[in-house]
Design a protein around this motif. Structure first.
Motif, PDB file in Angstrom:
ATOM      1  N   ARG B 142       0.841  -1.196   0.000  1.00  0.00           N
ATOM      2  CA  ARG B 142       0.000   0.000   0.000  1.00  0.00           C
ATOM      3  C   ARG B 142       0.882   1.254   0.000  1.00  0.00           C
ATOM      4  O   ARG B 142       1.947   1.267   0.610  1.00  0.00           O
ATOM      5  CB  ARG B 142      -0.913   0.030   1.231  1.00  0.00           C
ATOM      6  N   ALA B 143       0.397   2.269  -0.675  1.00  0.00           N
ATOM      7  CA  ALA B 143       1.207   3.471  -0.869  1.00  0.00           C
ATOM      8  C   ALA B 143       0.832   4.571   0.113  1.00  0.00           C
ATOM      9  O   ALA B 143      -0.340   4.759   0.453  1.00  0.00           O
ATOM     10  CB  ALA B 143       1.029   3.976  -2.291  1.00  0.00           C
ATOM     11  N   LEU B 144       1.876   5.312   0.530  1.00  0.00           N
ATOM     12  CA  LEU B 144       1.650   6.498   1.350  1.00  0.00           C
ATOM     13  C   LEU B 144       1.038   7.628   0.523  1.00  0.00           C
ATOM     14  O   LEU B 144       0.327   8.478   1.056  1.00  0.00           O
ATOM     15  CB  LEU B 144       2.984   7.007   1.918  1.00  0.00           C
ATOM     16  N   GLY B 145       1.393   7.649  -0.758  1.00  0.00           N
ATOM     17  CA  GLY B 145       1.027   8.799  -1.564  1.00  0.00           C
ATOM     18  C   GLY B 145       1.972   9.970  -1.328  1.00  0.00           C
ATOM     19  O   GLY B 145       1.593  11.122  -1.527  1.00  0.00           O
ATOM     20  N   LEU B 146       3.183   9.658  -0.920  1.00  0.00           N
ATOM     21  CA  LEU B 146       4.202  10.689  -0.672  1.00  0.00           C
ATOM     22  C   LEU B 146       5.427  10.370  -1.506  1.00  0.00           C
ATOM     23  O   LEU B 146       5.860   9.219  -1.566  1.00  0.00           O
ATOM     24  CB  LEU B 146       4.621  10.688   0.807  1.00  0.00           C
ATOM     25  N   GLY B 147       6.006  11.373  -2.156  1.00  0.00           N
ATOM     26  CA  GLY B 147       7.230  11.184  -2.907  1.00  0.00           C
ATOM     27  C   GLY B 147       8.436  11.138  -1.983  1.00  0.00           C
ATOM     28  O   GLY B 147       8.319  11.390  -0.772  1.00  0.00           O
ATOM     29  N   VAL B 148       9.596  10.837  -2.539  1.00  0.00           N
ATOM     30  CA  VAL B 148      10.802  10.696  -1.718  1.00  0.00           C
ATOM     31  C   VAL B 148      11.091  11.988  -0.953  1.00  0.00           C
ATOM     32  O   VAL B 148      11.418  11.959   0.248  1.00  0.00           O
ATOM     33  CB  VAL B 148      12.009  10.286  -2.593  1.00  0.00           C
ATOM     34  N   ALA B 149      10.956  13.119  -1.635  1.00  0.00           N
ATOM     35  CA  ALA B 149      11.261  14.390  -0.971  1.00  0.00           C
ATOM     36  C   ALA B 149      10.330  14.630   0.216  1.00  0.00           C
ATOM     37  O   ALA B 149      10.757  15.098   1.276  1.00  0.00           O
ATOM     38  CB  ALA B 149      11.141  15.542  -1.973  1.00  0.00           C
ATOM     39  N   GLU B 150       9.075  14.285   0.036  1.00  0.00           N
ATOM     40  CA  GLU B 150       8.099  14.517   1.114  1.00  0.00           C
ATOM     41  C   GLU B 150       8.372  13.679   2.357  1.00  0.00           C
ATOM     42  O   GLU B 150       7.911  14.007   3.457  1.00  0.00           O
ATOM     43  CB  GLU B 150       6.688  14.232   0.610  1.00  0.00           C
ATOM     44  N   LEU B 151       9.119  12.586   2.194  1.00  0.00           N
ATOM     45  CA  LEU B 151       9.414  11.743   3.352  1.00  0.00           C
ATOM     46  C   LEU B 151      10.258  12.482   4.388  1.00  0.00           C
ATOM     47  O   LEU B 151      10.347  12.048   5.542  1.00  0.00           O
ATOM     48  CB  LEU B 151      10.167  10.480   2.918  1.00  0.00           C
ATOM     49  N   ALA B 152      10.887  13.571   3.976  1.00  0.00           N
ATOM     50  CA  ALA B 152      11.706  14.328   4.915  1.00  0.00           C
ATOM     51  C   ALA B 152      10.861  15.067   5.957  1.00  0.00           C
ATOM     52  O   ALA B 152      11.387  15.525   6.966  1.00  0.00           O
ATOM     53  CB  ALA B 152      12.588  15.321   4.153  1.00  0.00           C
ATOM     54  N   ASN B 153       9.569  15.168   5.720  1.00  0.00           N
ATOM     55  CA  ASN B 153       8.665  15.828   6.668  1.00  0.00           C
ATOM     56  C   ASN B 153       8.189  14.780   7.678  1.00  0.00           C
ATOM     57  O   ASN B 153       7.293  13.977   7.382  1.00  0.00           O
ATOM     58  CB  ASN B 153       7.468  16.411   5.904  1.00  0.00           C
ATOM     59  N   PRO B 154       8.745  14.797   8.883  1.00  0.00           N
ATOM     60  CA  PRO B 154       8.471  13.687   9.798  1.00  0.00           C
ATOM     61  C   PRO B 154       7.013  13.578  10.222  1.00  0.00           C
ATOM     62  O   PRO B 154       6.459  12.481  10.270  1.00  0.00           O
ATOM     63  CB  PRO B 154       9.351  13.983  11.011  1.00  0.00           C
ATOM     64  N   ASP B 155       6.393  14.683  10.528  1.00  0.00           N
ATOM     65  CA  ASP B 155       5.052  14.573  11.112  1.00  0.00           C
ATOM     66  C   ASP B 155       4.068  13.944  10.131  1.00  0.00           C
ATOM     67  O   ASP B 155       3.377  12.977  10.444  1.00  0.00           O
ATOM     68  CB  ASP B 155       4.558  15.953  11.560  1.00  0.00           C
ATOM     69  N   ALA B 156       4.043  14.520   8.941  1.00  0.00           N
ATOM     70  CA  ALA B 156       3.105  13.991   7.957  1.00  0.00           C
ATOM     71  C   ALA B 156       3.447  12.549   7.599  1.00  0.00           C
ATOM     72  O   ALA B 156       2.557  11.708   7.425  1.00  0.00           O
ATOM     73  CB  ALA B 156       3.130  14.869   6.700  1.00  0.00           C
ATOM     74  N   THR B 157       4.729  12.265   7.499  1.00  0.00           N
ATOM     75  CA  THR B 157       5.134  10.923   7.089  1.00  0.00           C
ATOM     76  C   THR B 157       4.759   9.887   8.138  1.00  0.00           C
ATOM     77  O   THR B 157       4.196   8.835   7.820  1.00  0.00           O
ATOM     78  CB  THR B 157       6.647  10.898   6.819  1.00  0.00           C
ATOM     79  N   VAL B 158       5.063  10.184   9.386  1.00  0.00           N
ATOM     80  CA  VAL B 158       4.775   9.197  10.432  1.00  0.00           C
ATOM     81  C   VAL B 158       3.272   8.954  10.535  1.00  0.00           C
ATOM     82  O   VAL B 158       2.817   7.808  10.622  1.00  0.00           O
ATOM     83  CB  VAL B 158       5.369   9.645  11.779  1.00  0.00           C
ATOM     84  N   THR B 159       2.521  10.013  10.496  1.00  0.00           N
ATOM     85  CA  THR B 159       1.065   9.855  10.573  1.00  0.00           C
ATOM     86  C   THR B 159       0.559   8.931   9.467  1.00  0.00           C
ATOM     87  O   THR B 159      -0.223   8.000   9.707  1.00  0.00           O
ATOM     88  CB  THR B 159       0.378  11.232  10.427  1.00  0.00           C
ATOM     89  N   ARG B 160       1.052   9.197   8.284  1.00  0.00           N
ATOM     90  CA  ARG B 160       0.587   8.401   7.144  1.00  0.00           C
ATOM     91  C   ARG B 160       1.113   6.969   7.204  1.00  0.00           C
ATOM     92  O   ARG B 160       0.405   6.021   6.851  1.00  0.00           O
ATOM     93  CB  ARG B 160       1.072   9.114   5.867  1.00  0.00           C
ATOM     94  N   MET B 161       2.353   6.813   7.672  1.00  0.00           N
ATOM     95  CA  MET B 161       2.905   5.459   7.794  1.00  0.00           C
ATOM     96  C   MET B 161       2.105   4.620   8.795  1.00  0.00           C
ATOM     97  O   MET B 161       1.905   3.432   8.593  1.00  0.00           O
ATOM     98  CB  MET B 161       4.368   5.511   8.212  1.00  0.00           C
TER      99      MET B 161
END
Lengths: 221, 221, 221, 221, 221, 221
Positions: B142-161
């Motif tokens: 399943r996809a986060l819907g976030l590109g590699v660059a966006e993964l640098a944003n911890p809050d949004a990334t962790v929430t989505r992960m």
């Protein structure tokens, strides 16, 4: 201080344990103590499913006695007796030599071949590879026709291993070979030299994966 | 003296390389030097097959410059660009993070789930799992819907992960999760704590397998 | 006016391209222009994964120069280098000769056999068939032991193809054979006559599927 | 005179054994004595792999005491503990309820669903279906979230079984359901009536196959 | 009073029907009447898919005439012509001898081998095993090179069956053999004695499963 | 002069045949006459296996009457009734729309979804995909809940196709969709526009492959 990685031989042959212990040498530089155990209650060699099933209770009991000093376990019988039961019993990493050998082989060649001890071993292996979901990558599984005790005879064993390995490579198309018994540990180097292809000694494969797991703190699951 | 294990990030983002480097910390105690590289010629992130294919020539060239000092290589992009080409180029061990993550996962749970970056990543993953012959053990991707660059944003990334990981665990039945991008390396611990299941950071999985391979002298094949 | 179907040979051998061009003759009656290209930057023949990976960037670049005149593409190397990257680059239909040959074979017999050039080709093929999810229908993959250049020698090649094809048919149980290299194109008819079974020349299979795709307007995806 | 078919419950719950015994009623008209046993050394219910492995030695010992009167055996725990060990121990037919239920299901619908007791049961089931090579026909495996002891409460169990069975049928696409625990035997009829699809009680499936095997003299192998 | 289990031979050879009828003897003690029928409209033997397809309409019609007296049906041609159509036509249990033989074999050995009549039968079998999802457990399928009529010659048939069975056991690794034609029914015992491994006569396997199904009231689905 | 490609609708609905005929338009430019037939003896729509089996004899008979004018055949019912029987009957190319649609889909996306007419169609499809050995690439198969006759109602059909297609794409992960009934032919364009993903009309897919086969002279096998 890191606990010990216990590589547990579930048969009662100290010579098999000694061979496993020698095979651990290259991995000792990683700094984690590695100790190889023998199961007094086990048979001299495990050659069928009944023998494999019967060692599980004493093996689980032996592991309990080691738990406080342990950082992880390897079950050193190709057939992985008690692998999932051990995982029920402890939160520490538990690797089976069959499972780890296969997973390692899958990174070293497209199709793996297995050198089994006896023809009756093959259906057990195939059940396991099916359970692992990797049957499509098994090129072949061929038996030496030698029991565990007979593996102690180097000349006959090496000759036969070369024959079987050659067929797995040339007829079956294996790119990498797995030695299908912990009692074959001492023969990896000679086989690799002679067949000129990667040979996996499964206790090494499992111990290497276990050390990585211990370092990376994948326990508790 | 042992050569260096090169963990090669084939994109040009030094922040991604830094995250990988941090993830290597627990494995440095094994005594083999581990060095993480960045590919100046690569894109900031690899998000489709064309990008993956285009990094292979400069990556192979970079590896050639490292060969004399190397003991092995990890290709640190989930998609394993150039994995088999590298194996053609060198006799040293070469591990891909996708392949190694899957093989490690198969020892930690019956079915693995994958957290992908983008929906378009999933067909690429499935092709790879098919080539590995392990598709039957994939619970879901399943996809986060976030590109590699966006993964640098911890809050949004962790929430989505957490959201995606929860679905993989609860709806798809995954027993273990693989983080499907080297750029996620920094999030393993938080994800593991929150989801209470084993989380595989694929660069760690590959480096651990590579270290075992180096120690066991499985090179030259 | 319909654009041209480009059948792109990613090696630099004009004799291979000429053989492919001849094989296109029966499909020219469909009214779509078919043009076969050679890749000057490619090696004389592609015989391992490194060579395959290295042709992808110039092949993609070559395709870009053709795009305005094109109605579709065939990548004419058994191994389908750059197939999915090309699909990322263009909305026009892109067929790989390996993929199309297999899909065509699956409509012509229950199990297909593959005539490979070299033993080292086989693991690459098996990875591809695994990625396609059709490994269970592959009866066998056997190598001629001849490189791409050697295929230009008709006598030796035909003799060896008959030998290998006979084993695939009689020992492995193949119902249909795939010629596993674009450089074999000229030998389809003789092989079919001699073995009395369907023989698939993969460039033909791919071009035929591409023409159907172009006619049916399955582009843009 | 025909020996007895022993249907061996490897847990210590006489109520579970009683439920199995009732389920045997329709098969008793075939004229072979059927006797259901309880394993005093077993746990009240088998809910993980460790429990399953630990019952094997006493189960094998119990079977030895029955051998002279036996015509065959059914191992009546979904998980088939000791199945292959039993086959090593005796020449008489030995059926496992999991294996037999699956093989029966495959003649009654294209995809089977499994009603498991607990989430932790599912990975065990999937390993077994993989070993059987039939994973592609499993539509789904869903847990009640009830332990073996809780199955004795009819109201809660039936309600939950209907819920889980409905999801297996309507969301997962199962055409036939397998009750994944011998302790569910009493609920087959109500479930079949309510869900209007074939429901397999695995002890019945195994006993039916065993009776056929006994009649047809497939022993000694 | 229980209805009759009809074992329907869809060819017109009364000698084949007689062989099937004899094979039913051990199952008649279960108390369900078993009656074997011949299909006058069928060919003397079914040896290709066209013949198989053409018997379906008269076979369905014949079954309709038996419905009021029936408790179930077995379609006694290895290829299971009309199996799913029959299941559409009636609520009574319908077993096919190919399907039932395979499911029975899967409880008697890890890999099954099939003795086919003609080489052209093998692709049909493989399609069926693929549809059943069990191809990974098929060790091999080898043809006698004898048509249905020729099976009536015992000496030549037994000699050839031993040859083919020996190869399936020793080269292909089959643990259990299936006789791939109802016309082989009379040879089960001699083959089992000579090869010392379980031999499945598929009409017996199907009738045994049908009797269990009838007793257990799995009809109406 | 090239013979005619006969696209044979095995049901008796001239409106279905007309829809198929319209779908052939883009392929007529290839220069091979394409003629669509209706089977007077068939039912108005084929909705179960019994109906499918019953059309085979008249379909085979109809093909015999066309043989002298034919260059090939397409069996235009999703389920491919009589496909292999036709291949036994003629040396000309015979394509089934289900088989060809799947093989085409496998070149257009990693996982295909199928829009079925009725829930009862799905097990038939899955048996076929299993026989083709491609089940691992099927993302899902979902039913409209509309019979063949109801497909003639455009508004209700399109609405429902969009719903089902959306679920296949978004929940099941299909990259390409196959319309699972020849009676849906007229809806390809609207569906493709609305879902923005490749939609395969199976009669087109089969006719395109047949035309290639005819041009390339793959007959006689």
């Amino acid at each position: 201080m890191t606990g010990t990685l216990y590589v547990m031989n579930p048969n009662s042959s100290v010579s098999v344990t000694a061979g496993i212990d020698d095979a651990m040498a290259p991995l000792r530089k990683f700094g984690v103590p590695i100790s190889c155990t023998t199961l007094a209650e086990g048979p001299p060699g495990i050659e069928n499913q009944k023998q494999a099933d019967l060692v599980v209770p004493p093996l689980l009991a032996q592991a309990l006695t080691l738990e406080s000093k342990a950082s992880g376990y390897v079950i050193a019988c190709f057939g992985d007796p008690g692998l999932h039961a051990m995982r029920d019993q402890t939160d520490l990493p538990v690797l089976g030599i069959q499972e780890a050998a296969v997973m390692t082989a899958l990174t070293m060649g497209q199709r793996f071949g297995v050198i089994a001890i006896l023809p009756g071993s093959i259906p057990r292996h195939l059940r396991a590879f099916g359970a692992m979901g990797v049957l499509g990558r098994c090129a072949g599984d061929r038996a030496l026709g030698l029991g565990v005790a007979e593996l102690a005879n180097p000349d006959a064993t090496v000759t036969r291993m070369i024959e079987v390995g050659t067929r797995l490579r040339d007829e079956d198309g294996a790119d990498v070979l797995i030695m299908g018994c912990a009692g074959m540990a001492q023969y990896r180097n000679v086989l690799q030299d002679r067949l000129q292809m990667p040979i996996i000694e499964p206790c090494q494969a499992a111990a290497a994966m276990a050390l990585g797991r211990i370092a990376l703190n994948w326990e508790g699951f």
